[in-house]
Each structure stands twice: as C-alpha cells, then as structure tokens.
Design a protein around this motif. Structure first.
Motif, PDB file in Angstrom:
ATOM      1  N   UNK A  49      43.959  35.389  22.921  1.00 60.86           N
ATOM      2  CA  UNK A  49      43.274  34.652  21.675  1.00 60.86           C
ATOM      3  C   UNK A  49      43.486  34.899  20.274  1.00 60.86           C
ATOM      4  N   UNK A  50      43.101  35.660  19.302  1.00 55.64           N
ATOM      5  CA  UNK A  50      43.589  36.646  19.215  1.00 55.64           C
ATOM      6  C   UNK A  50      44.864  36.263  18.005  1.00 55.64           C
ATOM      7  N   UNK A  51      45.411  36.523  19.138  1.00 60.41           N
ATOM      8  CA  UNK A  51      47.209  36.498  18.313  1.00 60.41           C
ATOM      9  C   UNK A  51      47.198  34.668  18.496  1.00 60.41           C
ATOM     10  N   UNK A  52      47.509  34.721  18.910  1.00 57.78           N
ATOM     11  CA  UNK A  52      47.609  32.916  19.323  1.00 57.78           C
ATOM     12  C   UNK A  52      47.102  32.365  17.982  1.00 57.78           C
ATOM     13  N   UNK A  56      48.719  30.510  14.389  1.00 57.54           N
ATOM     14  CA  UNK A  56      47.961  29.342  14.577  1.00 57.54           C
ATOM     15  C   UNK A  56      48.387  29.101  12.930  1.00 57.54           C
ATOM     16  N   UNK A  57      47.042  29.758  12.369  1.00 56.68           N
ATOM     17  CA  UNK A  57      46.933  30.085  10.814  1.00 56.68           C
ATOM     18  C   UNK A  57      48.032  30.518   9.957  1.00 56.68           C
ATOM     19  N   UNK A  58      48.365  31.102  10.764  1.00 59.01           N
ATOM     20  CA  UNK A  58      50.015  31.524   9.748  1.00 59.01           C
ATOM     21  C   UNK A  58      51.197  30.374   9.816  1.00 59.01           C
ATOM     22  N   UNK A  59      50.757  28.754  10.868  1.00 60.93           N
ATOM     23  CA  UNK A  59      52.166  28.275  10.675  1.00 60.93           C
ATOM     24  C   UNK A  59      51.731  26.981   9.886  1.00 60.93           C
TER      25      UNK A  59
END
Length: 71
Positions: A49-52, A56-59
């Motif tokens: 979940x942290x990676x997801x 999303x923040x990076x995108x």
C-alpha cells in the motif's frame, strides 16, 4: 475470500509451489513462514500500500509539472 483456522505447526498450500507454515502464535500476533519459488514476489500488505501511494503521488507531481511546462 477463503478463511481458515490453523494451529502452530500446521500448513496451508497455495497451488503446488507455495506453502504457508504457522510457526508461532503469541496473543494477537501470528508468525508465519512462507516457502515459495524465487520468482514469486511476497510482499507485506502495508508495504504494498505504501508503494502504491508513493507511485500515485509521483504520477500526480509529474502531471503537475507537465501542465506547468505546457503553459
């Protein structure tokens, strides 16, 4: 979703290659061991979940930068 009850020392098999072994139960904490082929990724749920969230923040940041550069 399949829900199973297991005791210490008991196992669960997923397919032919993945074995889940209940190694210890202390209060509300259960320790499990997973034996699986190296090509099968095993990741803790909270880490996934942290990676997801990070992706999303990076995108979102990339889209914001793209909007700024198009102006």
């Amino acid at each position: 979703m399949l829900v199973l009850s297991r005791k210490v020392g008991e196992t669960i098999w997923i397919g032919e290659d993945v074995e889940i072994f209940i190694s210890e139960i202390k209060g509300e904490q259960v320790k499990i061991a997973i034996r699986a082929p190296r090509n099968i990724e095993v990741v803790r749920g909270e880490l996934r979940q942290d990676i997801s969230n990070s992706n999303q923040e990076s995108v979102a940041k990339s889209l914001d930068l793209l909007k700024i550069t198009k102006k």
